[in-house]
Scaffold this active site. Structure first.
Site, PDB file in Angstrom:
ATOM      1  N   GLU A   1      30.530  35.916  41.455  1.00  8.27           N
ATOM      2  CA  GLU A   1      29.813  37.016  40.804  1.00  8.27           C
ATOM      3  C   GLU A   1      30.874  37.987  40.328  1.00  8.27           C
ATOM      4  O   GLU A   1      31.257  38.900  41.041  1.00  8.27           O
ATOM      5  CB  GLU A   1      28.828  37.688  41.767  1.00  8.27           C
ATOM      6  CG  GLU A   1      27.873  38.642  41.059  1.00  8.27           C
ATOM      7  CD  GLU A   1      28.582  39.879  40.529  1.00  8.27           C
ATOM      8  OE1 GLU A   1      28.654  40.034  39.285  1.00  8.27           O
ATOM      9  OE2 GLU A   1      29.061  40.669  41.334  1.00  8.27           O
TER      10      GLU A   1
ATOM     11  N   GLU B   1      35.074  42.311  34.058  1.00  9.61           N
ATOM     12  CA  GLU B   1      35.759  42.132  35.340  1.00  9.61           C
ATOM     13  C   GLU B   1      36.702  40.927  35.335  1.00  9.61           C
ATOM     14  O   GLU B   1      37.180  40.503  36.383  1.00  9.61           O
ATOM     15  CB  GLU B   1      34.741  41.987  36.472  1.00  9.61           C
ATOM     16  CG  GLU B   1      34.004  43.280  36.776  1.00  9.61           C
ATOM     17  CD  GLU B   1      33.151  43.187  38.030  1.00  9.61           C
ATOM     18  OE1 GLU B   1      33.228  42.160  38.738  1.00  9.61           O
ATOM     19  OE2 GLU B   1      32.400  44.125  38.301  1.00  9.61           O
TER      20      GLU B   1
END
Length: 654
Positions: free
Chosen positions: A74, A83
């Protein structure tokens, strides 16, 4: 832990054998220690192996015995890619995963929509907004429109909060599709032809993504009966995606109609549609005044993704002109501010109030020495423009050299001499009489605004009070301090969405996470006598909100005196029945001694964050004399500690 449980339920062989293992990696050591605590609490410390490394530091044969068959990760932010999803997956496919691996998540698709919104426009187009102010202050002079600007990127925002202020100019359209089960590309481009559904001006592209997901059952289906080596990256929110595409999760705003069976969606993933703070929508601002479109007109959009971001360009019929490509002409540096700060500087009412306060402060001062204590380029230019005989020293504690370059670049456009303004040298931390050539300071001024402080609590701008105290030896006896005081305001509010997102963790997918609350800073459901910290939020973006009391004053901060410990107390009556989740606090800045100019940073003003003190437990409140609610009033006490700049908030309900 979900992967290990799924593997264990389908295998007669223990998961702790080398044939079936879950390896998790995490680079941040305190989080590694916390992960191990959770594993021990759930009796899984021998089943899940945690390695204190980044995923791209793992080596097969050293950290893991063989290439992994399944990847569970994730690493998704509001933009999807921010990210480092792509480079992380590239390395995993190259170095860590077996051929044709199973991946959870499986696929994600980004969508967008063209919108018109004056609010969004004000967040980036300072040039055209300050032109409306007609006050002869030019923060972005003609030909230098990008000298002070926002960063050209997508910004995460809860767009449901401005639904009524947005005019939708297109249907949702698909932009990019990312398959996590194969090696992703670092660069991608697509050309889209979008039909306008209304007349208007495209001020922004609002985007979100959908990924096809599964619950425990699907994850078990992926792993069951197979002796897999499973690798987990940065495991935070447990959201898994299946290749069948039967169940999905979307970060789209609530006003978007799902292109799937909503009933099936809600039954499969009950949290869909709930407010969450970790995933929002993204907004890409169209530079300048935007793109004018007519209903049924075809709009040509060029979308580009890199390793970590997505950007857009609009192509018009005017000789192939591109709109959306940020043109950083002029100097090779730019003063980059947040969208909210750009909107403040373009707000006509705010500028008018500030200029009126500066004029009042300069009244009767022929040749004054003025010090701008914070990072306000607006106040520096305003004083220099309004008083040609004044000398200004700008401390610019955050901007420093960039602030000095900016002031020099816009001097001619604002009609002042650069010799009139100086910026404190980088090595200096405060001023002495030597720096002022033995002159006393007649005017000490600030907004207050400190560069890089956008995500701080409101009272952290009381740094102005500390700066004022350090400058006390060089202030004249009749020096004007602006602002002259701060007033801590508060309001009791119902904040169910925010409270749910910050309350203590307990059982998550059947696993006990209670040991994480101290480190992660949970705010609700805390055991007595623990108190929740104050957190900064844009209250207007916090989902469902309701005011339960009038706005009330808790305490004052007097800047005419040196900084010192101070406290205040207030009794407040609830004026509306409901469930109280906490108190929202902010500071109103009083700019003049007559208190005729007061600049509020409360929830009504969207450009500032407020502080939130959540209750340990939500409390039913009501109006005295009614049968609804358990509490009718509250007492709030605030204590300010200047040594660390902390404001301690205590409350009692009755």
């Amino acid at each position: 832990m979900m992967a290990a449980r799924a593997m264990e339920s389908g295998n007669s062989t223990s998961c702790s054998t080398s044939e079936g293992r879950v390896t998790a990696c995490e680079s941040y050591l305190p989080m590694v220690k916390l992960m191990r605590k959770v594993l021990r609490l759930n009796g899984m410390e021998r089943i899940v192996r945690v390695i204190n490394k980044r995923s791209d530091e793992l080596e097969v044969g050293m950290d893991i015995t063989s290439r992994a068959d399944v990847l569970v990760s994730e690493i998704l932010d509001s933009e999807l890619l921010g990210e480092g999803l792509i480079p992380t997956l590239q390395h995993a496919h190259d170095k860590l995963l077996a051929a044709n691996p199973q991946t959870v998540p499986y696929r994600a698709t980004t969508y967008g929509q063209l919108v018109e919104s004056m609010y969004l426009w004000k967040l980036h187009d300072l040039y055209n907004n300050e032109a409306k102010a007609l006050d002869d202050i030019h923060l972005v002079p003609k030909g230098m429109e990008t000298i002070l600007c926002i960063r050209p990127q997508q910004y995460a925002m809860h767009c449901d909060a401005i639904k009524e202020e947005m005019k939708l100019l297109s249907e949702p359209f698909k932009i990019f599709e990312f398959d996590f089960w194969k090696r992703p590309d670092s660069h991608g481009e697509t050309e889209l032809c979008i039909k306008a559904t209304n007349d208007g001006t495209v001020h922004a592209v609002v985007s979100w993504y959908i990924f096809w997901c599964c619950d425990n059952y699907i994850l078990s289906h992926v792993l069951q009966g197979r002796l897999y080596q499973c690798l987990g990256f940065f495991f935070r929110w447990t959201l898994q995606l299946d290749c069948e595409g039967t169940i999905f999760y979307s970060t789209c705003p609530k006003y978007i109609c799902f292109p799937f069976n909503t009933r099936e969606l809600n039954s499969s993933f009950p949290s869909v549609g709930n407010w969450c703070d970790h995933w929002k929508q993204c907004v890409w601002f169209v530079p300048g005044k935007g793109l004018t479109v007519s209903k049924d007109e075809e709009v040509h959009l060029h979308a580009i993704h890199t390793d970590t971001s997505i950007s857009y360009r609009f192509k018009t019929n005017a000789q192939g002109t591109e709109i959306g490509k940020y043109d950083f002409g002029g100097p090779d540096w730019h003063l980059i501010l947040s969208p909210e700060r750009v909107a403040i500087y373009g707000d006509r009412n705010w500028r008018c109030s500030m200029l009126r306060a500066v004029k009042n402060a300069l009244q009767g001062k022929v040749s004054s020495l003025c010090v701008v204590a914070d990072d306000s380029v607006f106040l520096t230019i305003a004083i220099a423009s309004l008083s040609k005989t004044s000398h200004i020293i700008s401390l610019f504690p955050g901007m420093r050299e960039k602030g000095a370059q900016y002031l020099q670049a816009v001097a001619v456009a604002n009609g002042y001499s650069i010799d009139q303004v100086e910026v404190l040298e980088k090595r200096k931390t405060h001023l002495t009489m030597h720096d002022t050539q033995q002159r006393k300071v007649d005017l000490l001024i600030g907004e207050p605004f400190y560069y890089g402080n956008d995500n701080m609590l409101p009272w952290q701008n009381l740094r102005f009070w500390k700066e004022r105290t350090m400058l006390d030896p060089i202030l004249s006896d009749d020096a004007v301090i602006m602002p002259c005081k701060g007033i801590l305001k508060a309001c009791a509010m119902s904040l169910p969405d925010l409270w749910r997102s910050r309350c203590c963790l307990k059982q998550i997918e059947g696993f006990d996470h209670s040991v994480v609350n101290d480190m992660l800073g949970a705010c609700g459901d805390l055991p007595a006598p623990e108190e929740s910290p104050c957190l900064p939020f844009f209250i207007w973006q916090c989902g469902e909100i309701k005011e339960l009391s009038e706005v009330f004053t808790v305490m004052h901060f007097d800047f005419s005196t040196a900084i010192s410990p101070c406290s205040g107390k207030a009794q407040v009556k609830f004026t509306e029945p409901g469930i109280c989740h906490g108190f929202v606090l902010w500071i109103d800045w009083v700019m003049d001694m007559e208190e005729s100019i007061v600049l509020s940073t409360g929830p009504v003003q969207r450009y500032w964050k407020q502080g939130v003190k959540l209750l340990t437990k939500p409390v039913a409140v009501g109006i005295r004399g009614s049968s609804i609610g358990e509490c009718c009033s509250a007492e709030i006490e605030a204590v300010f500690d200047p040594s660390g700049g902390e404001l301690i908030i205590k409350y009692a309900l009755s």
